[in-house]
Write an enzyme that holds these catalytic residues in place. Structure first.
Site, PDB file in Angstrom:
ATOM      1  N   PRO A   1       0.810  -1.234   0.000  1.00  0.00           N
ATOM      2  CA  PRO A   1       0.000   0.000   0.000  1.00  0.00           C
ATOM      3  C   PRO A   1       0.842   1.281   0.000  1.00  0.00           C
ATOM      4  O   PRO A   1       0.428   2.292  -0.536  1.00  0.00           O
ATOM      5  CB  PRO A   1      -0.829  -0.117   1.279  1.00  0.00           C
ATOM      6  CG  PRO A   1      -0.942  -1.584   1.518  1.00  0.00           C
ATOM      7  CD  PRO A   1       0.368  -2.168   1.046  1.00  0.00           C
TER       8      PRO A   1
ATOM      9  N   GLU B   1      -4.632 -14.396  13.518  1.00  0.00           N
ATOM     10  CA  GLU B   1      -5.197 -15.647  14.016  1.00  0.00           C
ATOM     11  C   GLU B   1      -4.281 -16.774  13.566  1.00  0.00           C
ATOM     12  O   GLU B   1      -3.716 -16.728  12.479  1.00  0.00           O
ATOM     13  CB  GLU B   1      -6.600 -15.833  13.453  1.00  0.00           C
ATOM     14  CG  GLU B   1      -7.384 -16.975  14.033  1.00  0.00           C
ATOM     15  CD  GLU B   1      -8.808 -17.054  13.496  1.00  0.00           C
ATOM     16  OE1 GLU B   1      -9.442 -18.088  13.734  1.00  0.00           O
ATOM     17  OE2 GLU B   1      -9.274 -16.101  12.835  1.00  0.00           O
TER      18      GLU B   1
END
Length: 148
Positions: A90, A121
């Site tokens: 980005p 996670e």
């Protein structure tokens, strides 16, 4: 400041070739450990090498940092590289990754946990129960190595 940040000060956002590692950690039930990253994709733990670090050292360091697990013996699966692994971040930084991927069944210690930065996670999955949002590298790994 790390090596890549120092290099970026010199070359800006131009494409680089960066060496990295990934580790397919297989538990006693035959499940593979995946981590969900900030981009929402699931893949094997891993990351980029630091100066002077071997790929094996980087693999163990990245797994510990991202999952809390200490691993031992590593088996080379393959090296993944090429246009398919081009990344544009980005912030505009660009790179082509060359990723050495290992497999291990040798979990020696630690406690499974996400780091909250690179791993949002971490979870073991059977191959027939993989999430849909897989990283391109892990998709290729499944096709190439696990035969799915």
């Amino acid at each position: 400041m790390g090596y890549i940040e120092e290099l970026r000060k010199i070359v800006g956002t131009r494409p680089l070739i960066l060496a990295g590692v990934g580790v397919a950690i297989i538990d006693d039930y035959g499940r593979v450990l995946l981590q969900k990253r900030r981009d929402g994709l699931w893949g094997v733990p891993g990351g980029l090498l630091e100066l002077g670090e071997s790929t094996e050292e980087a693999a163990r360091r990245e797994v510990l940092e991202e999952t809390g697990l200490e691993i031992g013996e590593l088996e080379l699966i393959d090296v993944f590289s090429g246009q398919k692994y081009f990344v544009r971040l980005p912030n505009g930084d660009q790179y082509y990754s060359v990723t050495v991927v290992y497999r291990t069944h040798d979990i020696r210690g630690g406690e499974l946990r996400e780091d909250g930065e690179e791993s949002l996670e971490v979870k073991f999955f059977f191959l027939h129960e993989l999430p849909n949002e897989l990283s391109p590298l892990f998709q290729d790994l499944v096709e190439h190595y696990f035969g799915s």
